[in-house]
Design a protein around this motif. Structure first.
Motif, PDB file in Angstrom:
ATOM      1  N   PRO A  47      25.559  22.348 -61.380  1.00  0.00           N
ATOM      2  CA  PRO A  47      26.746  22.863 -60.682  1.00  0.00           C
ATOM      3  C   PRO A  47      26.479  24.026 -59.730  1.00  0.00           C
ATOM      4  O   PRO A  47      27.181  24.178 -58.741  1.00  0.00           O
ATOM      5  N   CYS A  48      25.465  24.853 -60.011  1.00  0.00           N
ATOM      6  CA  CYS A  48      25.226  26.018 -59.142  1.00  0.00           C
ATOM      7  C   CYS A  48      24.454  25.639 -57.889  1.00  0.00           C
ATOM      8  O   CYS A  48      24.265  26.470 -56.997  1.00  0.00           O
ATOM      9  N   GLN A  49      23.981  24.370 -57.802  1.00  0.00           N
ATOM     10  CA  GLN A  49      23.269  23.887 -56.615  1.00  0.00           C
ATOM     11  C   GLN A  49      22.033  24.715 -56.273  1.00  0.00           C
ATOM     12  O   GLN A  49      21.680  24.887 -55.111  1.00  0.00           O
ATOM     13  N   SER A  98      23.467  34.567 -49.772  1.00  0.00           N
ATOM     14  CA  SER A  98      23.737  33.153 -50.004  1.00  0.00           C
ATOM     15  C   SER A  98      23.165  32.366 -48.835  1.00  0.00           C
ATOM     16  O   SER A  98      23.484  32.636 -47.680  1.00  0.00           O
ATOM     17  N   LYS A 155      29.769  23.957 -53.293  1.00  0.00           N
ATOM     18  CA  LYS A 155      30.245  24.459 -54.577  1.00  0.00           C
ATOM     19  C   LYS A 155      30.951  23.327 -55.309  1.00  0.00           C
ATOM     20  O   LYS A 155      31.494  22.417 -54.671  1.00  0.00           O
ATOM     21  N   ARG A 195      21.544  27.940 -56.721  1.00  0.00           N
ATOM     22  CA  ARG A 195      21.740  29.348 -56.377  1.00  0.00           C
ATOM     23  C   ARG A 195      21.004  30.280 -57.329  1.00  0.00           C
ATOM     24  O   ARG A 195      20.471  31.303 -56.925  1.00  0.00           O
ATOM     25  N   MET A 196      21.000  29.928 -58.606  1.00  0.00           N
ATOM     26  CA  MET A 196      20.383  30.799 -59.604  1.00  0.00           C
ATOM     27  C   MET A 196      18.880  30.578 -59.709  1.00  0.00           C
ATOM     28  O   MET A 196      18.116  31.529 -59.832  1.00  0.00           O
ATOM     29  N   CYS A 197      18.446  29.331 -59.653  1.00  0.00           N
ATOM     30  CA  CYS A 197      17.029  29.059 -59.917  1.00  0.00           C
ATOM     31  C   CYS A 197      16.175  28.928 -58.668  1.00  0.00           C
ATOM     32  O   CYS A 197      14.950  29.008 -58.743  1.00  0.00           O
ATOM     33  N   GLN A 199      23.109  28.833 -48.721  1.00  0.00           N
ATOM     34  CA  GLN A 199      23.506  27.426 -48.708  1.00  0.00           C
ATOM     35  C   GLN A 199      24.145  26.981 -47.388  1.00  0.00           C
ATOM     36  O   GLN A 199      23.806  25.921 -46.852  1.00  0.00           O
ATOM     37  N   CYS A 232      16.125  27.042 -64.684  1.00  0.00           N
ATOM     38  CA  CYS A 232      17.318  26.312 -64.242  1.00  0.00           C
ATOM     39  C   CYS A 232      18.242  26.166 -65.445  1.00  0.00           C
ATOM     40  O   CYS A 232      17.997  25.336 -66.326  1.00  0.00           O
ATOM     41  N   ARG A 233      19.278  26.989 -65.495  1.00  0.00           N
ATOM     42  CA  ARG A 233      20.160  26.988 -66.657  1.00  0.00           C
ATOM     43  C   ARG A 233      21.055  25.756 -66.678  1.00  0.00           C
ATOM     44  O   ARG A 233      21.478  25.306 -67.743  1.00  0.00           O
ATOM     45  N   CYS A 234      21.389  25.229 -65.503  1.00  0.00           N
ATOM     46  CA  CYS A 234      22.254  24.047 -65.453  1.00  0.00           C
ATOM     47  C   CYS A 234      21.593  22.853 -66.137  1.00  0.00           C
ATOM     48  O   CYS A 234      22.245  22.077 -66.839  1.00  0.00           O
TER      49      CYS A 234
END
Length: 251
Positions: A202-204, A54, A237, A206-208, A56, A168-170
């Motif tokens: 929402p994931c800021q 992580s 978060k 993290r995923m993409c 962030q 980017c799923r968000c």
């Protein structure tokens, strides 16, 4: 693995072209195992594409990061005792690179020893003795790490997926859209955020984040270090309005 086989669980190796089918929800998964195609109908999928640190918190306070080719991710720049590019900020364990739980404890011990020494709470002799013990234990755990990193290296299509894949799923941004804005002159992840809102959910990011950086780097011919990563903004978060309101007392 033997226990799974005894229970009749199928194990497929050398998987590629992985695709989850379904409109409103998952209905099937299709893939190739070697050269053989498979399609399995189901309603529950657990997908694991690896573990990365992580970033962030460390990025939000300005710690320098570098791209690690072995683990295919950004890592904070640390000295042998775990101190970051910001004096006095130490990062131990998987936050500094994936090393596992046992190795993380030894890395934490090295950080603690460095802090104790700087505060004058431990003698040079005691520091050297305890550092040697912790370092030996850490090195023993890390011996297998290059093998694991190579064996479980992420598939190339994870970081550079086909155009139709949602990165980017968000915000539902596909890989093709990211490539399009790069061709229009977008040179970094933060510009893609402005163009497409990728990383603003929402994931800021993290995923993409790693995937966006990789796509941009490959399209521009830049290194990952030159391409960089999203600028991190608070909150790290998601929080609810109620949680924010509870921080303020009644006047």
């Amino acid at each position: 693995m033997a226990a799974l086989r005894r229970r009749g669980v199928q194990i497929h190796r050398r998987v590629s072209n992985l695709r989850i089918d379904g409109a409103e929800r998952a209905s099937a998964v299709s893939f190739h195992a070697g050269t053989r195609p498979f399609r399995i109908e189901l309603d529950l999928i657990a997908l694991h594409e690896g573990v990365i640190p992580s970033q962030q918190i460390a990025r939000s306070i300005g710690c320098a990061h570098r791209w690690d080719e072995g683990q295919q991710c950004f890592l904070p720049v640390l000295d042998p005792m775990g101190e970051s590019s910001i004096p006095g900020i130490f990062i131990a364990g998987d936050g500094g690179g994936i090393i596992g739980a046992l190795a993380s404890a030894d890395a934490g011990a090295l950080c603690a020893l460095a802090i104790l020494k700087r505060l004058g709470k431990i003698t040079e002799t005691e520091f050297a003795r305890r550092k040697a013990v912790a370092q030996q234990a850490l090195d023993a755990h890390l011996t297998i790490r290059p093998f694991l990193d190579r064996l479980y290296r992420p598939r190339d299509e994870v970081l550079a997926p086909p155009d139709e894949v949602v990165v980017c799923r968000c915000e539902m941004v596909r890989a093709g859209a990211i490539r399009d804005v790069v061709r229009q002159g977008c040179l970094g992840p933060n510009q893609t955020k402005a163009f497409l809102r990728s990383g603003m959910g929402p994931c800021q990011g993290r995923m993409c984040g790693p995937t966006v950086s990789t796509i941009v780097a490959r399209e521009t011919g830049q290194t990952l270090d030159a391409t960089g990563y999203y600028r991190v903004r608070a909150p790290l978060k998601p929080v609810t309005i109620g949680e924010l309101a509870s921080q303020y007392g009644e006047e």
